[in-house]
Design an enzyme around this catalytic site. Structure first.
Site, PDB file in Angstrom:
ATOM      1  N   HIS A  15     -10.278  22.514 -18.114  1.00  0.00           N
ATOM      2  CA  HIS A  15     -11.708  22.221 -18.066  1.00  0.00           C
ATOM      3  C   HIS A  15     -12.121  21.989 -16.607  1.00  0.00           C
ATOM      4  CE1 HIS A  15     -12.076  17.526 -18.082  1.00  0.00           C
ATOM      5  NE2 HIS A  15     -11.089  17.900 -17.317  1.00  0.00           N
ATOM      6  N   CYS A  34     -12.272  16.642  -9.981  1.00  0.00           N
ATOM      7  CA  CYS A  34     -12.455  17.052 -11.379  1.00  0.00           C
ATOM      8  C   CYS A  34     -13.394  18.243 -11.493  1.00  0.00           C
ATOM      9  CB  CYS A  34     -12.999  15.898 -12.225  1.00  0.00           C
ATOM     10  SG  CYS A  34     -11.845  14.526 -12.308  1.00  0.00           S
ATOM     11  N   ASP A  80      -7.310  24.030 -28.433  1.00  0.00           N
ATOM     12  CA  ASP A  80      -5.936  24.079 -27.921  1.00  0.00           C
ATOM     13  C   ASP A  80      -5.658  25.386 -27.163  1.00  0.00           C
ATOM     14  OD1 ASP A  80      -3.310  23.241 -27.497  1.00  0.00           O
ATOM     15  OD2 ASP A  80      -2.597  24.344 -29.251  1.00  0.00           O
ATOM     16  N   HIS A  81      -5.074  25.223 -25.968  1.00  0.00           N
ATOM     17  CA  HIS A  81      -4.777  26.376 -25.113  1.00  0.00           C
ATOM     18  C   HIS A  81      -6.044  27.197 -24.839  1.00  0.00           C
ATOM     19  CE1 HIS A  81      -0.643  25.183 -25.776  1.00  0.00           C
ATOM     20  NE2 HIS A  81      -0.272  25.995 -24.808  1.00  0.00           N
TER      21      HIS A  81
END
Lengths: 136, 136, 136, 136, 136, 136
Positions: A15, A34, A80-81
């Site tokens: 992200h 970030c 996920d992934h």
């Protein structure tokens, strides 16, 4: 006899914290590393808390296998992934902070879970940073 | 000045999820491998939460050594290195799910703990499956 | 949209449980080995929970880097690698039990944290002994 | 059939890193906050590894209860809830770093453990700093 | 370029430490509460270590998904939610101590794993009691 | 008197397993979801093991603060909050598997660490998948 049950699952995602209304410089100033343009990532742990009556025939509030399947279908299959910013509908216009991931996860599970149950989400972004929704 | 204090203990038990009103087939269908006729087992972690006023003479809500002793007398002596279905009175007619173990543990401790204290139990059957009673 | 966020930090301190109004014998009887005259010590983990609205521009309740800095300034600078009984103002006349450390930490952070936020402290003295303030 | 078995125990101690041949200033420069004159402390985890043949009658390399008792007698009785610098013979003239605590613990256990066993110590001062002796 | 890779899996089993050549009294004296006639149980964690050359095309020593599948087929299918004494061939005439479970697990995986790989097993019976085979 | 000391640090990165000599289809077949074109990510834990003689003046093998600084300069500065495939020189032509990250981390630290020390790296990609280099 009301009891809360908890099921922990995990997913690994990339992200970037990025507000589209701001330029890169402002994003870098607010979000620091970030906001790295090429993304970074986390092993997320999600703990789903379901509160309800014990069913005296099974001794269960809810079958943990069913709860685990529900989390896999709604959360892991979506996140996920994946790259949360690029690969998901949910974070197209929403910054994928831990706070927002928890709210989105709550909303996705709330739709699928019987109304008789209360629901709460705890989301670990790292061992040291985590969030809870709704608040108690 | 009310504070909650927590003490974690653990015990290792065998159990089987089994409803006596059902035949083996129904038990197998509902409980899956958790109903294996020859039992399976877990390392249970129990976290006992006691809420009360700080005693200004000691700085304690309750002496953790006394709380630990109480948990050992009421919970570990009854359940540790036991078969919950066969070796305990508590689960003779009650399915030893995590939910029911938490409720039974609460009732056993509640009787021994001074009324001025609030009590809550968190019981971990595995790192990924755990329960809490009473609910908040 | 209210969410709770949690930040975990740690500090290492020496302490001794000792009530100045009592003689050594009474202290030894009440506090046992925790009253060893030459002190002992712990790796404390502190989890600070802050509850508030998500800021839609950042997706944050509070910037975790700012929260981490606040904890370091108020708690770690005061307690880390210190003798709580001898090196701190806070425990000159207050027994440094986990309960009291949690209350003191709450008060120190409460003064620095914006009023719009709710605050709660969880303090681990060991993996098996921990406390929470205020109570829920 | 050689197997290694491991037993984990813990103890809580105060200590200070301090070289008696140096003045306070040099100690402060070399050891930083670890040389705080009034001590600080840690929750130490010690993992004792014993390697030997499986006894076919018991399926044990060594009875873990006996190993646990041995660690308690030799290590916990000497170090738990103690000030390593002031309350122990072992660190009167030896700086109580994790390295030296591991070597001292090894020597204390080696004397009590049957020669047929190999012995190794892993000592955690914090979750992030730990040591092993002897080396492999 | 040799690297070791590790994969952790877990299983939940009932067992009893019991030597068939001894009477119940001797078993009780030697094994204590671990010999409870109606069994007790554990959450076992197994860490499988495979050492070999990095394949430059994949950057893998071995595909972790394949290793995970292998562990599930050989170990979890045999031991998870089973009574080790009653439900398995492997422990019909072998006491199911952690030591023996590790050796048996090694032998089961060794047969299935390519000879070019080295293999080692770490088995956790509890967080505080664990074993390793073969020894290093 | 040789002792091994360990220091744990962590970093959060995005990555993708992708062999440039293969087409997308082959990458997808070999690496599965780990080859997601938009990346995913992990919280990596790195444990650096340094083996050497205890310096009798300090009781240290190496000053853990210096070791921590070295890891931060060489590993965290290069990999933390980065996309390993896009943001690093090291993985421009090397697939960023856990195996390769461990080897690269070893080489980066080996150059900076005094020759008198032995060095070993353990790298956790998740709690269940981890690697070690060099092998023992």
């Amino acid at each position: 006899m009301k009891v809360s049950v908890f099921r922990k699952e995990h997913f690994n995602s990339a992200h970037r914290l990025y507000n589209k209304d701001w330029d890169e410089e402002t994003n870098a100033r607010v979000f620091g590393k970030c906001s790295n343009p090429n993304y970074h990532g986390h092993n997320y742990d999600i703990i789903v808390k379901v509160t309800g009556e014990i069913d005296s025939r099974t001794g269960y509030v809810i079958d943990m296998k069913e709860l685990s399947t529900l989390i896999k279908e709604e959360i892991l299959q979506a996140f996920d992934h994946k790259n949360l910013n690029l690969d998901t509908e949910e974070f197209k216009d929403l910054i994928p902070t831990a706070e927002n991931i928890a709210v989105v996860s709550y909303n996705k599970l709330r739709k699928r879970l019987d109304e008789k149950f209360d629901l709460k989400i705890k989301l670990y972004e790292t061992e040291r940073n985590f969030v809870e929704y709704p608040v108690s």
